[in-house]
Design a protein around this motif. Structure first.
Motif, mmCIF file in Angstrom:
data_model
loop_
_atom_site.group_PDB
_atom_site.id
_atom_site.type_symbol
_atom_site.label_atom_id
_atom_site.label_comp_id
_atom_site.label_asym_id
_atom_site.label_seq_id
_atom_site.Cartn_x
_atom_site.Cartn_y
_atom_site.Cartn_z
ATOM 1 N N SER A 225 -8.411 -2.449 60.113
ATOM 2 C CA SER A 225 -8.656 -1.001 60.150
ATOM 3 C C SER A 225 -8.710 -0.428 58.735
ATOM 4 O O SER A 225 -9.477 0.497 58.468
ATOM 5 C CB SER A 225 -7.612 -0.278 60.994
ATOM 6 N N ARG A 226 -7.913 -0.982 57.802
ATOM 7 C CA ARG A 226 -7.989 -0.539 56.410
ATOM 8 C C ARG A 226 -9.336 -0.894 55.805
ATOM 9 O O ARG A 226 -9.924 -0.099 55.074
ATOM 10 C CB ARG A 226 -6.857 -1.143 55.584
ATOM 11 N N LEU A 227 -9.825 -2.080 56.106
ATOM 12 C CA LEU A 227 -11.136 -2.494 55.596
ATOM 13 C C LEU A 227 -12.237 -1.592 56.145
ATOM 14 O O LEU A 227 -13.122 -1.150 55.404
ATOM 15 C CB LEU A 227 -11.419 -3.959 55.947
ATOM 16 N N ALA A 228 -12.182 -1.291 57.431
ATOM 17 C CA ALA A 228 -13.176 -0.399 58.037
ATOM 18 C C ALA A 228 -13.097 0.995 57.425
ATOM 19 O O ALA A 228 -14.123 1.620 57.131
ATOM 20 C CB ALA A 228 -12.976 -0.336 59.546
ATOM 21 N N ALA A 229 -11.869 1.483 57.216
ATOM 22 C CA ALA A 229 -11.697 2.810 56.609
ATOM 23 C C ALA A 229 -12.236 2.823 55.191
ATOM 24 O O ALA A 229 -12.894 3.781 54.767
ATOM 25 C CB ALA A 229 -10.225 3.206 56.623
ATOM 26 N N PHE A 230 -11.999 1.745 54.442
ATOM 27 C CA PHE A 230 -12.507 1.694 53.067
ATOM 28 C C PHE A 230 -14.036 1.617 53.055
ATOM 29 O O PHE A 230 -14.679 2.262 52.222
ATOM 30 C CB PHE A 230 -11.922 0.515 52.291
#
Length: 113
Positions: free
Chosen positions: A85-90
Motif C-alpha cells: 500500500s505504501r508503494l501504491a501510495a508513492f
C-alpha cells in the motif's frame, strides 16, 4: 519602476520563482538572463539581485524548493500501511506531483546536472 504598493518580499520571491520556471522551460536555463527575468517579473534588474546574487543561485533555489516540497510530501506516505500500500501510495503521489508541478519537474530533471 517603483515598488508596487501592497507588495512584499514573499510575494515578489514567489513571483520570481513562478516566472523563472516558465522562462527556463520556454527558453532554457542557458538562454535566460537576469535582465530578462527581472523584466518578466516587473522588477528593475538591480532589484532582482536583492533576492538572488545570480542566475545560479536562482536555479539552486528553484531546485531546492521543489525537492524539499516533494520530499516532505513523500515522507507523509511512510506510515500509510503495509509495503504494497505504501508503494501504491508513492506511485500515485509521484504521478500526481509530476503533473501538478510539471514546470518545476521539467527544470529539475533538465538542470539538476
Amino acid at each position: 519602476m517603483a515598488r508596487t504598493a501592497g507588495s512584499d518580499g514573499k510575494k515578489t520571491r514567489a513571483a520570481i520563482h513562478v516566472t523563472a520556471l516558465e522562462l527556463v522551460v520556454r527558453h532554457g536555463y542557458e538562454a535566460l538572463t537576469m535582465r530578462q527575468m527581472a523584466g518578466a517579473v516587473g522588477l528593475q534588474a538591480g532589484a532582482l539581485y536583492h533576492y538572488y546574487p545570480g542566475k545560479q543561485a536562482l536555479l539552486s533555489a528553484l531546485v531546492a524548493a521543489h525537492l524539499t516540497q516533494a520530499l516532505e510530501a513523500a515522507a507523509a506516505l511512510a506510515d500509510s500501511g503495509n509495503a504494497p500500500s505504501r508503494l501504491a501510495a508513492f506511485a500515485r503521489f509521484h504521478i500526481l506531483h509530476g503533473v501538478e508541478n510539471r514546470l518545476a519537474n521539467h527544470v529539475v530533471n533538465n538542470e539538476l546536472r
